[in-house]
Design an enzyme around this catalytic site. Structure first.
Site, PDB file in Angstrom:
ATOM      1  N   LYS A 146       0.962  -1.189   0.024  1.00  0.00           N
ATOM      2  CA  LYS A 146      -0.375  -0.275   0.012  1.00  0.00           C
ATOM      3  C   LYS A 146       1.379   1.056  -0.120  1.00  0.00           C
ATOM      4  O   LYS A 146       0.760   2.060  -0.542  1.00  0.00           O
ATOM      5  CB  LYS A 146      -0.485   0.276   1.117  1.00  0.00           C
ATOM      6  CG  LYS A 146      -1.715   1.141   1.458  1.00  0.00           C
ATOM      7  CD  LYS A 146      -2.946   0.935   2.370  1.00  0.00           C
ATOM      8  CE  LYS A 146      -2.894   0.378   3.577  1.00  0.00           C
ATOM      9  NZ  LYS A 146      -2.527   1.571   4.092  1.00  0.00           N
ATOM     10  N   SER A 147       1.745   1.243   1.174  1.00  0.00           N
ATOM     11  CA  SER A 147       2.775   2.531   1.011  1.00  0.00           C
ATOM     12  C   SER A 147       3.559   3.232  -0.311  1.00  0.00           C
ATOM     13  O   SER A 147       3.714   3.944  -0.800  1.00  0.00           O
ATOM     14  CB  SER A 147       4.072   2.432   1.982  1.00  0.00           C
ATOM     15  OG  SER A 147       3.338   2.304   3.466  1.00  0.00           O
ATOM     16  N   ARG A 153       2.266   5.851  -3.424  1.00  0.00           N
ATOM     17  CA  ARG A 153       3.441   6.486  -4.001  1.00  0.00           C
ATOM     18  C   ARG A 153       4.485   6.582  -5.603  1.00  0.00           C
ATOM     19  O   ARG A 153       4.497   7.610  -6.250  1.00  0.00           O
ATOM     20  CB  ARG A 153       5.366   6.800  -3.368  1.00  0.00           C
ATOM     21  CG  ARG A 153       5.075   6.838  -1.549  1.00  0.00           C
ATOM     22  CD  ARG A 153       5.980   5.761  -0.202  1.00  0.00           C
ATOM     23  NE  ARG A 153       6.064   6.382   0.754  1.00  0.00           N
ATOM     24  CZ  ARG A 153       5.339   6.320   1.592  1.00  0.00           C
ATOM     25  NH1 ARG A 153       3.883   5.578   1.536  1.00  0.00           N
ATOM     26  NH2 ARG A 153       5.262   6.944   2.688  1.00  0.00           N
ATOM     27  N   SER A 200       6.484   9.527  12.173  1.00  0.00           N
ATOM     28  CA  SER A 200       5.942   9.159  10.988  1.00  0.00           C
ATOM     29  C   SER A 200       6.188   8.979  10.247  1.00  0.00           C
ATOM     30  O   SER A 200       6.804  10.099   9.458  1.00  0.00           O
ATOM     31  CB  SER A 200       5.019   9.791  11.609  1.00  0.00           C
ATOM     32  OG  SER A 200       4.124   9.716  10.484  1.00  0.00           O
ATOM     33  N   GLN A 246       4.346   8.921   7.253  1.00  0.00           N
ATOM     34  CA  GLN A 246       3.738   9.949   6.344  1.00  0.00           C
ATOM     35  C   GLN A 246       4.261  11.668   7.094  1.00  0.00           C
ATOM     36  O   GLN A 246       4.207  12.656   5.644  1.00  0.00           O
ATOM     37  CB  GLN A 246       2.322   9.629   7.376  1.00  0.00           C
ATOM     38  CG  GLN A 246       2.047   8.149   6.689  1.00  0.00           C
ATOM     39  CD  GLN A 246       0.336   7.903   6.900  1.00  0.00           C
ATOM     40  OE1 GLN A 246       0.055   8.957   7.688  1.00  0.00           O
ATOM     41  NE2 GLN A 246      -0.309   7.205   6.994  1.00  0.00           N
ATOM     42  N   ASP A 268       1.901  -1.476  11.729  1.00  0.00           N
ATOM     43  CA  ASP A 268       0.672  -1.314  11.476  1.00  0.00           C
ATOM     44  C   ASP A 268       0.284  -2.831  11.379  1.00  0.00           C
ATOM     45  O   ASP A 268      -0.584  -3.428  11.478  1.00  0.00           O
ATOM     46  CB  ASP A 268       0.579  -1.960   9.350  1.00  0.00           C
ATOM     47  CG  ASP A 268       0.432   0.091   9.290  1.00  0.00           C
ATOM     48  OD1 ASP A 268      -0.220   0.421  10.187  1.00  0.00           O
ATOM     49  OD2 ASP A 268       0.574  -0.117   8.050  1.00  0.00           O
ATOM     50  N   LYS A 325      -4.621   5.429  15.106  1.00  0.00           N
ATOM     51  CA  LYS A 325      -4.461   4.873  13.108  1.00  0.00           C
ATOM     52  C   LYS A 325      -5.654   5.174  12.856  1.00  0.00           C
ATOM     53  O   LYS A 325      -6.922   5.781  13.737  1.00  0.00           O
ATOM     54  CB  LYS A 325      -3.997   3.526  13.954  1.00  0.00           C
ATOM     55  CG  LYS A 325      -2.030   3.512  13.847  1.00  0.00           C
ATOM     56  CD  LYS A 325      -1.570   3.711  12.423  1.00  0.00           C
ATOM     57  CE  LYS A 325      -0.242   3.705  12.733  1.00  0.00           C
ATOM     58  NZ  LYS A 325       0.659   4.986  11.968  1.00  0.00           N
ATOM     59  N   ARG A 333      -6.280   0.869  18.009  1.00  0.00           N
ATOM     60  CA  ARG A 333      -5.678   0.198  18.229  1.00  0.00           C
ATOM     61  C   ARG A 333      -5.248  -0.560  19.609  1.00  0.00           C
ATOM     62  O   ARG A 333      -5.583  -2.151  19.234  1.00  0.00           O
ATOM     63  CB  ARG A 333      -4.655  -0.209  17.291  1.00  0.00           C
ATOM     64  CG  ARG A 333      -5.386   0.129  15.892  1.00  0.00           C
ATOM     65  CD  ARG A 333      -4.187  -0.177  15.016  1.00  0.00           C
ATOM     66  NE  ARG A 333      -5.280   0.082  13.341  1.00  0.00           N
ATOM     67  CZ  ARG A 333      -4.438   0.340  12.131  1.00  0.00           C
ATOM     68  NH1 ARG A 333      -3.250  -0.265  12.152  1.00  0.00           N
ATOM     69  NH2 ARG A 333      -5.003   0.083  10.782  1.00  0.00           N
ATOM     70  N   ARG A 376      -7.626  -3.179   9.785  1.00  0.00           N
ATOM     71  CA  ARG A 376      -6.309  -4.625  10.265  1.00  0.00           C
ATOM     72  C   ARG A 376      -7.099  -5.015  11.670  1.00  0.00           C
ATOM     73  O   ARG A 376      -6.742  -6.626  11.568  1.00  0.00           O
ATOM     74  CB  ARG A 376      -5.393  -3.971  10.839  1.00  0.00           C
ATOM     75  CG  ARG A 376      -4.422  -3.041   8.837  1.00  0.00           C
ATOM     76  CD  ARG A 376      -2.947  -3.098   9.114  1.00  0.00           C
ATOM     77  NE  ARG A 376      -2.430  -2.509   7.581  1.00  0.00           N
ATOM     78  CZ  ARG A 376      -2.033  -2.865   7.147  1.00  0.00           C
ATOM     79  NH1 ARG A 376      -2.245  -3.624   6.028  1.00  0.00           N
ATOM     80  NH2 ARG A 376      -1.930  -1.847   5.712  1.00  0.00           N
TER      81      ARG A 376
END
Ligand code: S3P
Length: 450
Positions: A25-26, A30, A177, A179, A329, A356, A360, A405
């Site tokens: 996904k990451s 990108r 992070s 992100q 994650d 998240k 979580r 998740r």
């Protein structure tokens, strides 16, 4: 989204087989973003076609990039994506609000891109995304000259106006992070001079690797505060051919499933094992798991391997907090693995898990307790008292809280429960792992009617 989709899986025998999981996904986010900033045609194979990544594609299209998916071949293999970018600095004003759905990565990285363009954009999202903190990106991007109007608490919906030319920045990350790191580096791509992000703890480095491949100047050095990553602005990105490896964060679910269902042996081919992402494999090995990496190779600048897991006894450990960033994650499903260990597993240094797609720590603690697992919730972590490998009681319906998740973690827990574990709504699984239930079924899991 329409009606909730409950999900309950069980195992009637060992899991076995060789499978692949969808693209990372990451890396997929990108690939689309950098392709959209390059001049010319970027080709991406293995892109994750999950809702989060499709939100990124839609937003980039709304800002001028052309992005198309070629139809899958007759064999049903994943489609090939082609992107014609607008060039760094060339993003256009979107005509309508950008709907980010459930995706924090889309939101925060695109905010970084827009911060150094002379455009105004509005971001909206679902209830989960609208409860997540955005100040972690608005603060540094504000220092670069962008301005923001947010909902109370610095949350979505949010409208921002970028600044061109933006002010280059040296920024020490206050939270680990990727992100936030990526948002600042992406803003720096279109700023004059050099923009530096210093990370006290290493987080996933896909942005750095892929920006280099696209021809940007990216320097990584040791600084007193940590690892300093510098991008030289007003970059020209050259289009690339990218092959996206399988997502280790998705592979984590069949990995833990194979570990806890007695007699199982499963291979997952072509999984990304970047050292900034492989913490789960290291922790499971410390707990005594039989995990082997075969065919180690490099695909598109990322290390990749075939991962084979055999069921076996696990021992509770104290998970070193410094590993957390490389498996951030994967904690929900590690909590599940720990429920079957001999002894206690202590996991701390995880306050980021509270912001998240859901909280979580709280959501897993509630669901595990409802299923008969003994846990102690800490402000920044969880202690799980393992049962030594027996079945857990199960017999509960757990709330996934719009968190993919969480939904997949409890589906895996159900494989080793005496009474069914039902996830109240598995629709969010489509954000990151389309085909999750089919893959688990191929391995031998059985879907119970709910
Ligand atoms: C991601 C970074 C991580 C991770 C998320 C994807 C990325 O978030 O949890 O799923 O692609 O950069 P944080 O940066 O908030 O840790």
């Amino acid at each position: 989204m329409n009606a909730p989709q409950p999900l309950s899986l069980r195992a009637e025998g060992p899991l076995s087989g060789t499978v692949t999981v969808p693209g990372d996904k990451s890396i997929s986010h990108r690939a689309l973003m950098f392709g959209a900033l390059a001049v010319g045609e970027t080709v991406v194979d293995g892109l994750l076609e999950g809702e989060d990544v499709l939100s990124t594609a839609a937003a980039l299209r709304a800002m001028g990039a052309e992005i198309v998916r070629e139809d899958a071949g007759a064999g049903g293999e994943a489609g090939r994506w082609r992107i014609w970018g607008v060039g760094v600095g060339g993003l256009l004003q979107p005509a309508t609000a950008l709907d980010m759905g459930n995706s924090g990565t889309s939101t925060r990285l695109l905010m970084g891109l827009i911060a150094s363009h002379p455009i105004t954009a509005t971001f909206t999202g679902d209830a989960s995304l609208s409860s997540r903190p955005m100040a972690r990106v608005t603060v540094p991007l504000g220092l670069m000259g962008a301005s923001f109007t947010t909902a109370p608490g610095g949350r979505l919906p949010l409208t921002m106006t970028g600044r061109c030319p933006a002010v280059p920045l040296r920024y020490v990350l206050p939270v680990a992070s990727a992100q936030v790191k990526s948002a600042v580096l992406l803003a720096g791509l279109n700023a004059p001079g050099r923009t530096t992000v210093v990370e006290p703890e290493a987080t996933r480095d896909h942005s750095e690797r892929m920006l280099r491949a696209f021809g940007a100047e990216v320097r990584v050095e040791d600084a007193p505060e940590g690892r300093a990553i510098t991008v030289t602005g007003e970059a020209e990105l050259r289009p690339q051919v990218i092959v996206v490896p399988g997502d280790i964060s998705s592979a984590a679910f069949p990995i833990v499933a194979a570990l806890i269902v007695p007699g199982s042996r499963v291979t997952i081919g072509g999984v990304g094992v970047n050292p900034t992402r492989d913490g789960l494999l290291r922790v499971l090995a410390m707990m005594g798991a039989d995990v082997t990496l075969g065919q180690q190779r490099e695909v598109g600048g990322e290390p990749v391997a075939d991962i084979t897991i055999a069921a076996g006894a696990l021992t509770g450990i104290e998970v070193p907090p410094e590993i957390a960033a490389s498996m951030i994650d994967e904690f929900p499903v590690l909590f599940v693995a720990a429920a079957f260990a001999q002894g206690t597993t202590v996991m701390r240094g995880l306050s980021e898990l509270r912001v998240k797609e859901s909280d979580r720590i709280a959501v897993m603690a509630a669901g595990l307790t409802a299923c008969g697992v003994r846990v102690e919730e800490l402000p920044d972590g969880l202690i799980v008292h393992g049962n030594g490998g027996d079945m857990v009681a199960g017999g509960a319906t757990v709330a996934a809280r719009l968190d993919h998740r969480i939904a997949m973690s409890f589906a895996v827990l159900g494989l080793r429960a005496r009474a069914a574990v039902t996830v109240d709504d598995a629709r969010p699984v489509a954000t990151s792992f389309p085909g999750f239930v089919d893959l688990m079924t191929v391995l031998g899991a059985v879907q119970s009617p709910v």
